[in-house]
Write a protein that holds these residues in place. Structure first.
Motif, short mmCIF file in Angstrom:
data_model
loop_
_atom_site.label_atom_id
_atom_site.label_comp_id
_atom_site.label_asym_id
_atom_site.label_seq_id
_atom_site.Cartn_x
_atom_site.Cartn_y
_atom_site.Cartn_z
N THR A 258 75.28 37.80 45.66
CA THR A 258 76.48 38.05 46.36
C THR A 258 77.63 37.65 45.45
O THR A 258 77.61 36.32 45.17
CB THR A 258 76.55 37.31 47.72
N MET A 259 78.29 38.55 45.15
CA MET A 259 79.37 38.30 44.24
C MET A 259 80.73 38.30 44.81
O MET A 259 81.16 39.08 45.60
CB MET A 259 79.68 39.46 43.04
N ARG A 260 81.46 37.35 44.88
CA ARG A 260 82.79 37.23 45.47
C ARG A 260 83.93 37.05 44.45
O ARG A 260 83.81 36.07 43.63
CB ARG A 260 82.89 35.99 46.17
N LEU A 261 84.86 37.95 44.60
CA LEU A 261 86.09 37.80 43.69
C LEU A 261 87.09 37.15 44.38
O LEU A 261 87.60 37.47 45.59
CB LEU A 261 86.43 39.18 43.25
N TYR A 262 87.73 36.34 43.86
CA TYR A 262 89.02 35.45 44.29
C TYR A 262 90.20 35.80 43.45
O TYR A 262 90.22 35.64 42.31
CB TYR A 262 88.74 34.00 44.60
N ASN A 263 91.40 35.84 44.17
CA ASN A 263 92.76 36.02 43.45
C ASN A 263 93.27 34.88 43.05
O ASN A 263 92.69 33.68 43.15
CB ASN A 263 93.56 36.71 44.27
N GLU B 78 87.47 40.57 47.23
CA GLU B 78 86.33 41.48 47.41
C GLU B 78 84.83 40.80 47.50
O GLU B 78 84.75 40.04 46.74
CB GLU B 78 86.42 42.29 46.11
N VAL B 79 83.76 41.30 47.96
CA VAL B 79 82.41 40.89 48.17
C VAL B 79 81.40 41.83 47.91
O VAL B 79 81.70 42.87 48.77
CB VAL B 79 82.43 39.82 49.25
N ARG B 80 80.67 41.90 47.41
CA ARG B 80 79.33 42.75 47.19
C ARG B 80 78.07 41.92 47.39
O ARG B 80 78.11 40.89 46.45
CB ARG B 80 79.69 43.79 46.10
N THR B 81 76.93 42.38 47.64
CA THR B 81 75.68 41.94 47.40
C THR B 81 74.62 42.91 47.04
O THR B 81 74.55 44.27 47.40
CB THR B 81 75.19 41.48 49.07
#
Length: 583
Positions: free
Chosen positions: A186-191, A198-201
């Protein structure tokens, strides 16, 4: 006048109220930040008991993007290497890097359809390379989860290599994957405001361990209430037989004993690795040192022709490695030399020859054994003191030497830390042995009323020196000539009174006074060969090679956790890899 005074008082009251509100809000913000930091530390401790469920259990199957390494739906770049030797070819590694660069040029990759490559450079079998771009400047935090309930989630913030870790172009080596299982990433992008943007698995199945290393080590939880330190155990151990041949690797295990990294090596794994700027340096074979970057690419692979590695190495901070070696010829004296390897040019030069430096001791050993190639000195550890000066450990002599002017005709021994009795046959060397000090807090010796003229008073020995030591640690103090030297005292060899224990020793050395003082002594289960002991900030790491295990305990000696390995471990260190793979 009264009206003005009233205004002033009201203004002051309002200011006090405003200041109070501001301080209250700042205190709340400070508490919130501290709580977030503590949560991140706890999350990265890799322990099931400290995690609230598993990430995969909270992810809907329709939201998982599958990654395939084979077949018609293949969407992962794969690279084939014919051998470990080919992996550590810088030219081959450059070809792989060029291929990835060309793929990146052909289209724009977002997080949803990122460019993925499995272990593209062959240097970490538990890793996936990923590349994508985001709309705004972000940092990436990822979680690896598997359906096995015994295996905790693995969460880290990926290191971008850019100041502040915020970037629009993301390129990482996602390490920590579990071998032989389907891993859900699970990839989570934070500003820049730490808001999730954004989040994608993704799901990928990676191969089993090439060297047959266990996926989960047998662990024993101790009684200590101290939290285990964050990081990965870096395990250097004997090879496993796979398909009739021994295969070696540097293994990375988390706090739950789960295999999170496997760095293959060719017939030898060495005893240590060094983080040098943004690269890792380690022995890729007995006759080669490899340097890889955070993406796993082999930056350099430096061979040796006339020597082979036979112990550990150390970096001097100026582009040079100092290495314990044996000559690559028949009937050479093993583990008796130190060479310098220049990383820029690959030049290898002999710096120390113990056979010449301690010629009388060597000649005496040859006389006793009637062998020219007798293993008389047994160098096994070294540390840089200053330019041209090294601290070296000679296990078979139960001695630690400070040697200066290395690489010159004036190479000399500055001092020796050892039991003085060992040097009774060698007067010139005995003068170099430092005197034991009981320390400033020692009680003064009582002076007898009458001295027997036939017997000289014997001065009490303040402590027993090390015997058969391993794995030096060195730290220079602010006062000139003073330092702290640590080691694993295996407590074996000529002169020792073995009691079935090994020890962690910490010496305070004062060269000006010509003394050394035992400041710390921890009893340990005995290991006669190999092993190491490392004192960290709040915990203590011990590799007991003879028992095939390593432990982490608190400073009072209470066990936090014990791990049993499948093969004999030579050394075990712990690194958080912050600034390299992780932020």
């Amino acid at each position: 006048m009264k009206g003005k005074l009233r205004v002033i008082i009201i203004t002051l009251v309002l200011l006090l109220i405003g200041t109070g509100v501001l301080l209250w809000k700042l205190n709340d913000i400070s508490k919130e930040v501290a709580e977030q930091e503590e949560a991140a530390v706890r999350e990265e401790r890799d322990l099931l008991e400290e995690q609230k469920g598993k990430a995969i259990d909270e992810t809907k199957s329709v939201d998982i993007i599958p990654l395939y390494m084979t077949g018609d739906r293949k969407n992962v770049v794969t690279t084939t290497f014919q051998s470990v030797r080919e992996v550590y070819s810088a030219a081959r590694s450059a070809e792989v890097e060029e291929n990835l660069t060309n793929i990146k040029k052909n289209r724009i990759f977002s997080l949803q359809d990122a460019l993925w490559a499995y272990n593209p450079f062959g240097t970490n079998r538990n890793s996936m390379y990923v590349y994508f771009k985001s709309n705004g400047r972000c940092y990436c935090r990822y979680t690896i989860s598997v359906k096995d309930k015994k295996i905790p989630d693995f969460t880290r913030t990926a290191q971008s290599g850019i100041s502040g870790n915020l970037t629009k172009e993301h390129e990482y080596l996602i390490t920590g994957l579990v071998p032989g299982q389907t891993n859900y990433i699970t990839m989570r992008l934070y500003n820049d405001s730490d808001e999730l943007s954004e989040v994608r698995t993704f799901a990928v199945t990676i191969p089993k361990s090439r060297v047959g290393a266990p996926t989960i080590l047998n662990t024993v939880k101790g009684r200590s209430k101290v939290s285990i330190s964050n990081g990965l155990f870096v395990v250097f151990q004997d090879g496993n037989k796979v398909s009739g041949a021994k295969k070696y690797a540097i293994l990375l295990y988390d706090n739950s004993g789960v295999l999170r990294g496997e760095i293959p090596t060719d017939g030898y794994c060495g005893k240590n690795l060094e983080e040098v700027y943004d690269t890792l340096l380690f022995a890729s074979s007995r006759t080669q040192v490899a340097q890889i970057n955070a993406l796993g690419q082999v930056v350099k692979a430096i061979p040796m022709r006339n020597y082979y590695q036979d112990g550990e190495f150390t970096y001097d901070g100026f582009g040079n490695l100092f290495m314990i070696v044996s000559e690559n010829r028949k009937k050479a004296v093993p583990r008796s030399k130190v060479v310098k390897m220049e990383l820029e040019t690959g030049k290898v030069s002999e710096m120390i020859d113990m056979n010449s430096l301690l010629s009388n001791v060597y000649k005496n050993a040859v006389k006793k054994t009637k062998k020219q190639n007798v293993d008389w000195v047994g160098l096994n550890s070294l540390k840089v003191v200053d330019a041209g000066t090294l601290l070296v450990s000679a296990k078979n002599l139960s001695s630690v030497f400070k040697i200066s002017n290395i690489g010159s005709l004036m190479t000399k021994v500055d001092y020796i830390i050892a039991d003085k009795k060992l040097y009774d046959p060698y007067k010139s060397l005995r003068k170099k042995v430092l005197t034991k000090s009981a320390g400033e807090d020692a009680e003064p010796e009582e002076t007898p009323v009458i001295n027997n003229i036939l017997h000289k008073p014997v001065k009490k020995d303040p402590f027993v020196s090390q015997f058969g030591q391993e794995a030096l640690g060195y730290k220079k103090r602010s006062t000139e000539g003073q330092s702290t030297i640590t080691m694993l005292n295996c407590n074996i060899g000529n002169g020792t009174k073995s009691n079935g224990e090994s020890y962690y020793y910490s010496y305070f050395v004062d060269e000006v006074a010509g003394t050394y003082e035992l400041k710390e002594k921890k009893p340990l289960d005995q290991t006669k060969k190999d092993g190491n002991a490392v004192s960290q900030k709040d915990t203590f790491i011990y590799c007991c090679s003879d028992e095939g295990l390593f432990t982490e305990s608190d400073m009072e000696g209470k066990l936090i956790r014990q791990y049993s390995t499948s093969k004999r471990p030579y050394r075990v260190y712990k690194k958080d890899f912050k600034g390299f793979w992780f932020y």
